[in-house]
Enzyme design. Structure first.
Site, PDB file in Angstrom:
ATOM      1  N   GLY A  40       4.331   7.807 -11.244  1.00 52.16           N
ATOM      2  CA  GLY A  40       3.980   7.318 -11.546  1.00 52.16           C
ATOM      3  C   GLY A  40       4.104   5.948 -12.863  1.00 52.16           C
ATOM      4  N   LYS A  41       3.416   4.500 -12.498  1.00 54.64           N
ATOM      5  CA  LYS A  41       4.612   2.866 -12.522  1.00 54.64           C
ATOM      6  C   LYS A  41       4.806   2.939 -14.941  1.00 54.64           C
ATOM      7  CE  LYS A  41       3.779   0.705  -8.946  1.00 54.64           C
ATOM      8  NZ  LYS A  41       5.137   1.268  -7.987  1.00 54.64           N
ATOM      9  N   GLY A  42       3.813   3.795 -15.296  1.00 54.63           N
ATOM     10  CA  GLY A  42       3.267   3.914 -16.453  1.00 54.63           C
ATOM     11  C   GLY A  42       4.502   4.273 -17.196  1.00 54.63           C
ATOM     12  N   ASN A 188       7.893  -7.894  -7.637  1.00 58.06           N
ATOM     13  CA  ASN A 188       8.613  -8.694  -7.182  1.00 58.06           C
ATOM     14  C   ASN A 188       8.525 -10.019  -6.451  1.00 58.06           C
ATOM     15  OD1 ASN A 188       7.637  -7.414  -4.921  1.00 58.06           O
ATOM     16  ND2 ASN A 188       8.119  -5.351  -5.171  1.00 58.06           N
ATOM     17  N   THR A 260      12.615   4.832  -5.710  1.00 55.73           N
ATOM     18  CA  THR A 260      11.447   4.870  -5.716  1.00 55.73           C
ATOM     19  C   THR A 260      11.826   4.999  -7.149  1.00 55.73           C
ATOM     20  OG1 THR A 260      10.990   6.612  -4.297  1.00 55.73           O
ATOM     21  CG2 THR A 260       9.417   6.449  -5.912  1.00 55.73           C
ATOM     22  N   ASP A 264      10.412  -0.133 -12.156  1.00 53.83           N
ATOM     23  CA  ASP A 264       9.884   0.170 -13.060  1.00 53.83           C
ATOM     24  C   ASP A 264      11.129   0.407 -14.433  1.00 53.83           C
ATOM     25  OD1 ASP A 264       7.584   1.351 -11.930  1.00 53.83           O
ATOM     26  OD2 ASP A 264       7.776   3.239 -11.086  1.00 53.83           O
TER      27      ASP A 264
HETATM   28  O1  RIB Z   1       7.107   2.660  -8.365  1.00 56.66           O
HETATM   29  C1  RIB Z   1       7.479   3.718  -8.767  1.00 56.66           C
HETATM   30  C2  RIB Z   1       6.284   5.084  -8.808  1.00 56.66           C
HETATM   31  O2  RIB Z   1       4.348   4.205  -7.800  1.00 56.66           O
HETATM   32  C3  RIB Z   1       5.365   6.526  -7.998  1.00 56.66           C
HETATM   33  O3  RIB Z   1       6.284   7.034  -9.097  1.00 56.66           O
HETATM   34  C4  RIB Z   1       4.485   6.403  -8.099  1.00 56.66           C
HETATM   35  O4  RIB Z   1       3.751   7.227  -8.945  1.00 56.66           O
HETATM   36  C5  RIB Z   1       3.827   5.231  -7.739  1.00 56.66           C
HETATM   37  O5  RIB Z   1       2.811   5.025  -8.937  1.00 56.66           O
END
Ligand code: RIB
Length: 317
Positions: A40-42, A188, A260, A264
């Protein structure tokens, strides 16, 4: 003194499948492995900042399903204050289906409980949000909540005292007046074109418009992340007062396993660096180093570095 950081955003369980390539529309392919990982980004941005040593409180929602309480525990184990997370009964937690292949990824998110981060949620937690000086807002919650939150923060304080970093991911078109209320906007390259499509319609139909032109228009505010090419921003030239300089802050070469969560990590590390009082361009270099290191392990959070790891990379490069 170190400033406190609030992250307002999404909390997901990531189902991360590794494959040879990302499937085309209509195609089925076989994956070589599947991992269930907190994401999750947060949540990712909160973990990135906390692992570096920042004081972080996260604001968001999970469900009371098989994933929710475990994800809250995971965040608490990183030293993050999780008291403001609401665990909602009868609601599924946010879920992301990720394919990792060829050094890239494709992600589909099912919002679940993240859709319950509403204006009412913000009202319930607003006093706690204002206890923090750096506010990192991530767009994986309802857009109307983001809009409401940013305007409410600015209305509640005198003279823009808090630093608002807005990571507009997933991207959607923003209005000029909302953009002007945030200190830093961190899309981005692809997201930047979507985010600015309403405010720069004369510029953006031309897909060739260089990102340099966009950062020039939002100098000191727009930070465009460009993956392995680092980040672009525009600041005043220290040498020639009054003139502008488009800067490309380069990335750091690493062995990439999984990108991934790299964006973040950049955002969490930027918040940490600003909380520590580093200068703007030093903060970007620091955040680039953290983001590069995060790509060296599978999953969004597993590769996020400690302060010592970032400092080592900065010294060695
Ligand atoms: O930026 C990566 C995230 O994007 C992942 O962890 C996924 O949960 C989505 O929210």
């Amino acid at each position: 003194m170190m400033k406190r950081i609030a992250v307002i955003g999404s909390i997901n369980m990531d189902l991360s499948a590794s494959a040879d390539r990302i499937p085309r529309p209509g195609e089925s392919i076989l994956a070589s492995s599947l991992l269930y990982l907190p994401g999750g980004k947060g949540a990712n941005q909160a973990v990135a900042a906390a692992r570096l040593g920042a004081m972080v409180t996260i604001f968001g929602c999970v469900g009371d399903d098989a994933f929710g309480p475990g994800m809250v525990k995971n965040l608490a184990s990183e030293g993050i204050d999780t008291h403001e997370i609401e665990i909602l009964s009868g609601t599924p937690s946010g879920l992301a289906m990720i394919t990792v292949a060829e050094g890239d990824n494709a992600i589909t998110v099912v919002p679940g409980a993240n859709a319950c981060v509403t204006k009412d949620y913000i009202d319930r937690h607003f006093e706690k949000i204002l206890e923090n000086e750096i506010l990192l807002i991530v767009a994986e919650i309802p857009h109307e909540t983001v809009d409401y939150l940013i305007r409410k923060i600015r209305a509640a304080e005198a003279g823009g005292a808090r630093c608002i970093i807005f990571n507009p991911a997933p991207a959607y078109p923003l209005s000029e007046d909302l953009i002007q209320l945030v200190d830093y906007l961190t899309p981005n390259e692809h997201e930047a074109r979507i985010v600015l499509s309403d405010v720069l319609p004369e510029v953006l139909p031309d897909k060739e418009t260089p990102a340099e032109e966009l950062v020039r228009r939002y100098r000191g505010q727009l930070i465009i992340t460009c993956g392995s090419r680092g980040v672009l921003c525009c600041t005043e030239d220290d040498q020639v007062s009054g003139s502008l300089l488009v800067r490309q802050i380069p990335s750091f070469p690493v062995e990439v396993v999984d990108t991934t969560g790299a964006g973040d990590t950049f955002n969490g590390a930027l918040a940490y660096a600003l909380a520590r009082g580093l200068r703007f361009t030093d903060s970007l270099r620091f955040a680039n180093a953290a983001a590069a290191l995060s790509c060296t392990k599978k999953g969004a959070q597993s590769g996020m570095p400690t302060l010592a790891m970032v400092e080592r990379l900065l010294l060695d490069t």
